[in-house]
Design an enzyme around this catalytic site. Structure first.
Site, PDB file in Angstrom:
ATOM      1  N   LYS A 157     118.688  11.695  24.119  1.00  0.00           N
ATOM      2  CA  LYS A 157     119.814  12.612  24.307  1.00  0.00           C
ATOM      3  C   LYS A 157     119.837  13.066  25.769  1.00  0.00           C
ATOM      4  O   LYS A 157     118.798  13.090  26.401  1.00  0.00           O
ATOM      5  CB  LYS A 157     119.668  13.848  23.389  1.00  0.00           C
ATOM      6  CG  LYS A 157     119.529  13.509  21.905  1.00  0.00           C
ATOM      7  CD  LYS A 157     120.838  13.067  21.305  1.00  0.00           C
ATOM      8  CE  LYS A 157     120.611  12.680  19.841  1.00  0.00           C
ATOM      9  NZ  LYS A 157     121.785  12.218  19.146  1.00  0.00           N
ATOM     10  N   HIS A 193     121.798   0.821  11.962  1.00  0.00           N
ATOM     11  CA  HIS A 193     122.357   2.165  11.821  1.00  0.00           C
ATOM     12  C   HIS A 193     123.559   2.100  10.886  1.00  0.00           C
ATOM     13  O   HIS A 193     124.252   1.097  10.837  1.00  0.00           O
ATOM     14  CB  HIS A 193     122.772   2.699  13.196  1.00  0.00           C
ATOM     15  CG  HIS A 193     123.103   4.161  13.171  1.00  0.00           C
ATOM     16  ND1 HIS A 193     124.306   4.638  12.704  1.00  0.00           N
ATOM     17  CD2 HIS A 193     122.388   5.246  13.524  1.00  0.00           C
ATOM     18  CE1 HIS A 193     124.303   5.963  12.795  1.00  0.00           C
ATOM     19  NE2 HIS A 193     123.161   6.356  13.282  1.00  0.00           N
TER      20      HIS A 193
END
Length: 394
Positions: free
Chosen positions: A166, A285
């Site tokens: 992040k 994912h």
């Protein structure tokens, strides 16, 4: 005396067959059906069987040119859902001949392709599928599987640890690589591209791959452990996706990543084949899954999407966290986690498993607990998921 008579007729006359005994080669489906008011459940269940196999809205003369009995889907059992008004579980058996071998795409096109817009149904949800060994054997499945992955990474007897880099959007490739290095050097096994990180103007994929590879090799040299970063190969075309996977292989990194629902099953299966042929692990994912699986009475339950992924191919798949949710949710999640990892899973309705599933040695997939978890969740996560899992923080 007329040999052929057109007109709309009830589906249940042909497609509701309660006396049918299912074959070992049939694909079995459990649908949660909510009929429109006034539509009997048998008709609704038969309509599902018809529309997802050989039926159309009327009798056509070409029906006489084939054997419907051989090729039709059959609704063979219907039961009311406890505690729900006007909801039923309809069990449908499909003959194996209806499906192309090795194609999850074709399986879904047939089973859920048309039938969900059906007027006679208020709502429809595919709750579970039984994949017979005769069909699952036509799939490669996961590129490597749990045991081979542990051997490649030399990591045993514990869950694998990862984190997502992040901020997920906005970092330059160089700074992104710095963050990857710090995480891996600090003790994590894996770091991860966020699913939205593909190849945007602020960070093109090739630059990211290079700097992440540098971070991996530096961290490996300093820790003496094998490290990985899930390089997201998802792209706008299959050719571009494979190009990215090829570059990852040339860099010598251990693992790439794919968004299997937005990318599609055809692309995913191609990538899984490439990964097996070239020794890459494949992290999957599930972006977009809640669009399909969130409604309780309409859509497809995630356990079906998980089974489909095991057939299409992936070594890791995101499968929810359970932490802080209700107990019932926990049992249901553990049900499909076992469907991902184990060879043989017994029917168990309390865990949402409608059919006994025998995977006949198709490799297993590591479930990834990801999304809003932090260090205080560790005891719960290890208790719920056990050793064969990936705990993905951040």
């Amino acid at each position: 005396s007329v040999g052929f008579k057109a007109g709309v007729k009830d589906y249940r006359l042909t497609y509701y067959t309660p006396e049918y005994e299912t074959k070992d080669t049939d694909i079995l489906a459990a649908f949660r059906v909510t009929p429109q008011p006034g539509v009997p459940p048998e008709e609704a269940g038969a309509a599902v069987a018809a529309e997802s196999s050989t039926g159309t809205w009327t009798t056509v003369w070409t029906d006489g040119l084939t054997s419907l009995d051989r090729y039709k889907g059959r609704c063979y059992h219907i039961e009311p859902v406890a505690g729900e008004e006007n909801q039923f579980i309809a069990y449908v058996a499909y003959p194996l001949d209806l499906f192309e071998e090795g194609s999850v795409t074709n399986m879904f096109t047939s089973i859920v392709g048309n039938v969900f817009g059906f007027k006679a149904l208020r709502a429809l949800r595919l709750e579970d599928l039984r994949i017979p060994p005769a069909y699952s054997k036509t799939f490669q499945g996961p590129p490597h599987g749990i045991q081979v992955e542990r051997d490649k990474l030399n990591k045993y007897g514990r869950p694998l640890l990862g984190c997502t880099i992040k901020p997920k959007l906005g970092l330059s490739a160089k700074n992104y690589g710095r963050a990857v290095y710090e995480c891996l050097r600090g003790g994590l096994d894996f770091t991860k591209d966020d699913e939205n990180v593909n190849s945007q103007p602020f960070m093109r994929w090739r630059d990211r791959f290079l700097f992440c590879a540098e971070a991996i090799y530096k961290a490996q040299a300093e820790t003496g452990e094998i490290k990985g970063h899930y390089l997201n190969a998802t792209a706008g075309t299959c050719e571009e996706m494979i190009k990215r996977a090829v570059f990852a292989r040339e860099l010598g990194v251990p693992i790439v990543m794919h968004d299997y629902l937005t990318g599609g099953f055809t692309a995913n299966t191609s990538l899984a084949h490439y990964c097996r042929d070239n020794g890459l692990l494949l992290h999957i994912h599930r972006a977009m899954h809640a669009v399909i699986d969130r409604q309780k009475n309409h859509g497809i339950h995630f356990r079906v999407l998980a089974k489909a992924l095991r057939m299409s191919g992936g070594d890791h798949i995101h499968s929810g966290t359970v932490v802080g949710k209700l107990e019932g949710e926990r049992e249901i999640t553990l049900g499909f986690v076992d469907l991902l990892r184990d060879d043989f899973i017994e029917k168990d309705r309390s865990r949402g498993i409608y059919f006994t599933q025998d995977w006949v040695s198709l490799p297993g997939v590591l479930p990834v607990a990801s999304g809003g978890i932090h260090v205080w969740h560790m005891p719960a996560l290890t208790e719920i998921f056990g050793d064969d899992s990936v705990l993905q923080f951040g």
